[in-house]
Write an enzyme that holds these catalytic residues in place. Structure first.
Site, PDB file in Angstrom:
ATOM      1  N   HIS A 132      27.709   9.424  64.878  1.00 48.46           N
ATOM      2  CA  HIS A 132      29.126   9.492  64.312  1.00 48.46           C
ATOM      3  C   HIS A 132      29.523   7.926  64.574  1.00 48.46           C
ATOM      4  O   HIS A 132      29.491   7.468  65.491  1.00 48.46           O
ATOM      5  CB  HIS A 132      30.121  10.324  64.989  1.00 48.46           C
ATOM      6  CG  HIS A 132      31.262  10.374  64.024  1.00 48.46           C
ATOM      7  ND1 HIS A 132      32.205   9.406  64.023  1.00 48.46           N
ATOM      8  CD2 HIS A 132      31.764  11.609  63.765  1.00 48.46           C
ATOM      9  CE1 HIS A 132      33.227  10.111  63.268  1.00 48.46           C
ATOM     10  NE2 HIS A 132      32.880  11.402  63.162  1.00 48.46           N
ATOM     11  N   ARG A 142      24.131  16.080  58.006  1.00 49.38           N
ATOM     12  CA  ARG A 142      25.160  17.173  58.039  1.00 49.38           C
ATOM     13  C   ARG A 142      26.293  16.551  57.057  1.00 49.38           C
ATOM     14  O   ARG A 142      26.944  15.588  57.468  1.00 49.38           O
ATOM     15  CB  ARG A 142      25.642  17.738  59.360  1.00 49.38           C
ATOM     16  CG  ARG A 142      26.823  18.627  59.215  1.00 49.38           C
ATOM     17  CD  ARG A 142      27.354  19.029  60.521  1.00 49.38           C
ATOM     18  NE  ARG A 142      27.973  17.811  61.199  1.00 49.38           N
ATOM     19  CZ  ARG A 142      29.187  17.999  61.680  1.00 49.38           C
ATOM     20  NH1 ARG A 142      29.991  18.782  61.802  1.00 49.38           N
ATOM     21  NH2 ARG A 142      29.638  16.478  62.413  1.00 49.38           N
TER      22      ARG A 142
HETATM   23  C1  LIG Z   1      34.021  15.429  69.353  1.00 47.14           C
HETATM   24  C2  LIG Z   1      33.508  16.322  68.209  1.00 47.14           C
HETATM   25  C3  LIG Z   1      34.292  16.634  67.343  1.00 47.14           C
HETATM   26  C4  LIG Z   1      33.841  17.459  65.958  1.00 47.14           C
HETATM   27  N1  LIG Z   1      34.411  17.731  64.940  1.00 47.14           N
HETATM   28  C5  LIG Z   1      33.887  18.506  63.924  1.00 47.14           C
HETATM   29  C6  LIG Z   1      34.756  19.006  62.733  1.00 47.14           C
HETATM   30  O1  LIG Z   1      35.779  18.522  62.634  1.00 47.14           O
HETATM   31  N2  LIG Z   1      34.240  19.918  62.165  1.00 47.14           N
HETATM   32  C7  LIG Z   1      32.921  20.421  62.316  1.00 47.14           C
HETATM   33  O2  LIG Z   1      32.736  21.219  61.315  1.00 47.14           O
HETATM   34  N3  LIG Z   1      32.174  20.180  63.371  1.00 47.14           N
HETATM   35  C8  LIG Z   1      32.760  19.044  63.942  1.00 47.14           C
HETATM   36  N4  LIG Z   1      31.791  18.817  65.198  1.00 47.14           N
HETATM   37  C9  LIG Z   1      30.888  19.740  65.524  1.00 47.14           C
HETATM   38  C10 LIG Z   1      30.972  21.026  65.907  1.00 47.14           C
HETATM   39  O3  LIG Z   1      32.012  20.958  67.064  1.00 47.14           O
HETATM   40  C11 LIG Z   1      29.821  21.825  66.690  1.00 47.14           C
HETATM   41  O4  LIG Z   1      28.621  21.682  65.808  1.00 47.14           O
HETATM   42  C12 LIG Z   1      30.042  23.113  66.574  1.00 47.14           C
HETATM   43  O5  LIG Z   1      31.396  23.265  67.611  1.00 47.14           O
HETATM   44  C13 LIG Z   1      29.105  24.035  67.476  1.00 47.14           C
HETATM   45  O6  LIG Z   1      29.272  25.225  68.050  1.00 47.14           O
HETATM   46  P1  LIG Z   1      28.698  25.887  68.818  1.00 47.14           P
HETATM   47  O7  LIG Z   1      29.189  27.216  69.356  1.00 47.14           O
HETATM   48  O8  LIG Z   1      27.428  26.150  68.168  1.00 47.14           O
HETATM   49  O9  LIG Z   1      28.326  25.229  70.175  1.00 47.14           O
HETATM   50  P2  LIG Z   1      29.481  24.612  71.288  1.00 47.14           P
HETATM   51  O10 LIG Z   1      30.980  24.996  70.958  1.00 47.14           O
HETATM   52  O11 LIG Z   1      29.042  23.372  71.609  1.00 47.14           O
HETATM   53  O12 LIG Z   1      29.187  25.783  72.360  1.00 47.14           O
HETATM   54  C14 LIG Z   1      28.098  25.808  73.426  1.00 47.14           C
HETATM   55  C15 LIG Z   1      28.378  26.703  74.380  1.00 47.14           C
HETATM   56  O13 LIG Z   1      27.247  26.911  75.196  1.00 47.14           O
HETATM   57  C16 LIG Z   1      27.148  26.781  76.484  1.00 47.14           C
HETATM   58  N5  LIG Z   1      26.016  26.147  77.144  1.00 47.14           N
HETATM   59  C17 LIG Z   1      25.360  24.878  77.162  1.00 47.14           C
HETATM   60  N6  LIG Z   1      24.199  24.949  78.054  1.00 47.14           N
HETATM   61  C18 LIG Z   1      24.134  26.298  78.438  1.00 47.14           C
HETATM   62  C19 LIG Z   1      23.347  27.227  79.152  1.00 47.14           C
HETATM   63  N7  LIG Z   1      22.461  26.404  79.646  1.00 47.14           N
HETATM   64  N8  LIG Z   1      23.659  28.274  79.420  1.00 47.14           N
HETATM   65  C20 LIG Z   1      24.572  29.088  78.882  1.00 47.14           C
HETATM   66  N9  LIG Z   1      25.512  28.568  77.916  1.00 47.14           N
HETATM   67  C21 LIG Z   1      25.191  27.134  77.875  1.00 47.14           C
HETATM   68  C22 LIG Z   1      28.548  25.465  76.601  1.00 47.14           C
HETATM   69  O14 LIG Z   1      29.177  25.614  77.750  1.00 47.14           O
HETATM   70  C23 LIG Z   1      29.183  26.221  75.421  1.00 47.14           C
HETATM   71  O15 LIG Z   1      29.953  27.207  75.739  1.00 47.14           O
HETATM   72  C24 LIG Z   1      32.556  18.170  66.138  1.00 47.14           C
HETATM   73  C25 LIG Z   1      31.711  17.655  67.629  1.00 47.14           C
HETATM   74  C26 LIG Z   1      32.190  17.165  68.360  1.00 47.14           C
HETATM   75  C27 LIG Z   1      31.593  16.931  69.670  1.00 47.14           C
END
Ligand SMILES: Cc1cc2nc3c(=O)[nH]c(=O)nc-3n(C[C@H](O)[C@H](O)[C@H](O)COP(=O)(O)OP(=O)(O)OC[C@H]3O[C@@H](n4cnc5c(N)ncnc54)[C@H](O)[C@@H]3O)c2cc1C
Length: 524
Positions: free
Chosen positions: A234, A374
């Site tokens: 980013h 992306r």
């Molecule tokens: C600062 C920031 C801003 C962003 N802004 C945007 C946006 O505006 N729009 C957009 O589309 N995307 C955005 N993104 C990207 C988007 O947020 C992520 O791609 C998306 O939230 C991923 O969702 P997820 O549920 O796959 O993972 P996450 O929301 O990261 O959740 C992962 C989960 O897995 C858990 N976990 C990790 N390791 C383990 C383990 N060993 N055992 C069990 N659990 C584990 C974590 O604790 C968490 O609960 C942003 C990302 C960031 C960091």
């Protein structure tokens, strides 16, 4: 220790993909593994911009798909882009019904933000930069109320358990106040929703838990990993000495904020016709070049927003306050930071991985939607679309649900956690050698360093999960002898013509690439 059996579907992770899938699995019993308190520690809660969806009647899913394909630099799966963008609208309506207070105009229409490489203002948002926090607040409330979902908080997965050729369960350990020994949980199916791998890099916007561990554990179990080399950096992470680096959302540039250097020059004007709204990889490389030349790149919101930044972008304003900056009177110092992993566990259109019994959704997965880069705000959209698809596919693959007892973990003794010095070394090595600009030498050196770090604590599964993910990223980057999207090689600066494809690697193949490269370099 004998495994604990449950008829629940085990979901690893508790971010958007995990929580949405869990709700969509109702009434089938679910066990959700959440290392932090439910809703915390996930990238989802930190998302600022919002969700990309063609909600305006003048916009269309087709146009959204076209922008997705264009941003992905030649290797997006068009069918995936078409089907995901076509579903976007119904997920926004669903999230609204589940309690997300998206910004609406007085006539009820959704207020949309403009983000880079979108041909239309099509990002639904909440109070400027509060989309992730508000979506997660609404979902967490629903999950807490749902009888079919049991959440194990303060627990993390360390290894995937494979038995007789299929994924049977997962080893879990307590992670509050250190890490306990692990116990095997065997469930009806395993769904990975453990997020991306940005935190494997020293400079990142991702929460501290998001360090490629879940991709790594899938790879260690034999799952195929796709597009590992494509890590999005980013361009406007705040360079204020905080780890992780707070994000200054792209929507600020959508509102007219500009990028300047220490001489006050708008360096993006010369770099691209779209200037600050050029594709994210181009802006990231320009910012990186300014940083490398000690030109102190900064995001200047003063003329475009003035004091409105304090009310319209509360997360950015709060990060500035923590860093001792006043964005109303000062430009915000920035750097390019690891932000989003396009690569991950390879899945089909239903979220099924290459291993029987294992599904994946959200950032941990690689579905073919993002290609080499992306499109902004397609990350949350993909988590929603594949969260629901995985839930439906798992439900269809299993016999009719039965009542399930709550799972209780035994008391487990504490064990070794990853040595923090090794984790710091790993993250620095990734930023230095596998960062915004890579080449054969930097990648080979990094692979050798990863091997040394791994050998220094070979029994620590959490570290092995991280080093497996790091090995896959660096090996895939070494194998791709071209530059494409977010993957830029200074020794292969051009993009190959037609016919370039997504990459698929197992961990065994990545290790073979590492060994071949590092052995060749060893002095004789
Ligand atoms: C600062 C920031 C801003 C962003 N802004 C945007 C946006 O505006 N729009 C957009 O589309 N995307 C955005 N993104 C990207 C988007 O947020 C992520 O791609 C998306 O939230 C991923 O969702 P997820 O549920 O796959 O993972 P996450 O929301 O990261 O959740 C992962 C989960 O897995 C858990 N976990 C990790 N390791 C383990 C383990 N060993 N055992 C069990 N659990 C584990 C974590 O604790 C968490 O609960 C942003 C990302 C960031 C960091």
């Amino acid at each position: 220790m004998t495994p604990i059996d449950t008829s629940r579907v085990i979901i690893i992770g508790a971010g958007l993909a995990a929580q949405y899938a869990a709700l969509k699995l109702a009434p089938r019993p679910v066990l959700m593994i959440s290392p932090e308190a439910l809703g915390e520690g996930a990238s989802s809660a930190w998302a600022q911009g919002g969700v990309a969806a063609a909600m305006d009647p003048a916009d269309s899913a087709d146009a959204h798909a076209r922008d997705t394909v264009a941003a992905g630099a030649g290797i997006v799966n068009r069918q995936v882009a078409q089907s995901v963008t076509a579903e976007a609208r119904e997920h926004i309506l669903d999230l609204t019904g589940l309690g997300t207070p998206f910004d609406r105009a007085t006539d009820g229409t959704y207020v949309m933000s403009r983000e880079a490489a979108h041909s239309f203002a099509r990002v639904v948002r909440v109070r400027g930069d509060q989309a992730g926090a508000e979506i997660m607040r609404a979902l967490t409330q629903q999950v807490r109320k749902a009888d079919h979902i049991q959440v194990l908080e303060g627990v993390m997965a360390t290894r995937i358990d494979v038995s007789e050729g299929r994924v049977a369960g997962v080893a879990v350990a307590r992670c509050t106040g250190g890490q306990s020994e692990s116990v095997i949980l065997r469930g009806a199916a395993v769904l990975l929703a453990g997020g991306g791998s940005g935190g494997l890099f020293a400079l990142t916007t991702n929460p501290p838990r998001i360090r490629g561990q879940v991709i790594g554990m899938a790879a260690r179990a034999g799952a195929q990993i796709a597009d590992a080399e494509f890590v999005q950096f980013h361009p406007t992470a705040m360079a204020c000495g905080l780890d992780p680096a707070p994000l200054a959302t792209e929507a600020l540039r959508g509102e007219g904020a500009v990028l300047i250097n220490r001489h006050g020059e708008r360096f993006m004007v010369a770099a691209h016709p779209e200037a600050e709204l050029a594709p994210r990889d181009i802006v990231a490389r320009a910012v990186y070049a300014q940083t490398s030349a000690s030109l102190a790149p900064a995001l200047d919101t003063r003329a475009a927003l003035g004091a409105k930044i304090l009310t319209d972008f509360p997360a950015v304003a709060d990060a500035c306050r923590r860093a001792g900056l006043d964005p109303v009177t000062q430009p915000i110092p920035i750097a390019a930071a690891a932000h989003y992993h396009m690569g991950g566990v390879a899945t089909d259109a239903a979220g099924q991985s290459s291993l029987a019994g294992l599904w994946a959704c959200g950032e941990v997965a690689s579905t073919g939607l993002h290609g080499a880069n992306r499109l902004a705000s397609n990350g949350l959209l993909e988590a929603l679309v594949y969260g629901r698809r995985c839930a439906l596919a798992i439900d269809e693959a299993l016999p009719a649900p039965v009542q399930a007892r709550q799972v209780t973990l035994p008391d487990l003794p504490m064990t070794d956690t990853p040595d923090p010095a090794l984790v710091t070394q790993l993250r620095q090595a990734m930023t230095d050698g596998v960062g915004v600009i890579r080449n054969a030498e930097s990648l080979t050196d990094t692979l050798a360093q990863i091997a040394r770090i791994e050998a220094a604590q070979p029994d620590c599964e959490t570290l092995l999960n991280m080093t497996a993910a790091a090995t896959l990223i660096a090996s895939a980057a070494l194998k791709r002898r071209e530059s494409r999207g977010a993957h830029f090689r200074s020794d292969f600066p051009n993009t190959k013509g037609e016919g370039s494809e997504r990459s698929f690697l197992t961990l065994a193949e990545a290790l073979a690439i590492r060994d071949a490269a590092t052995i060749q370099k060893e002095p004789v």
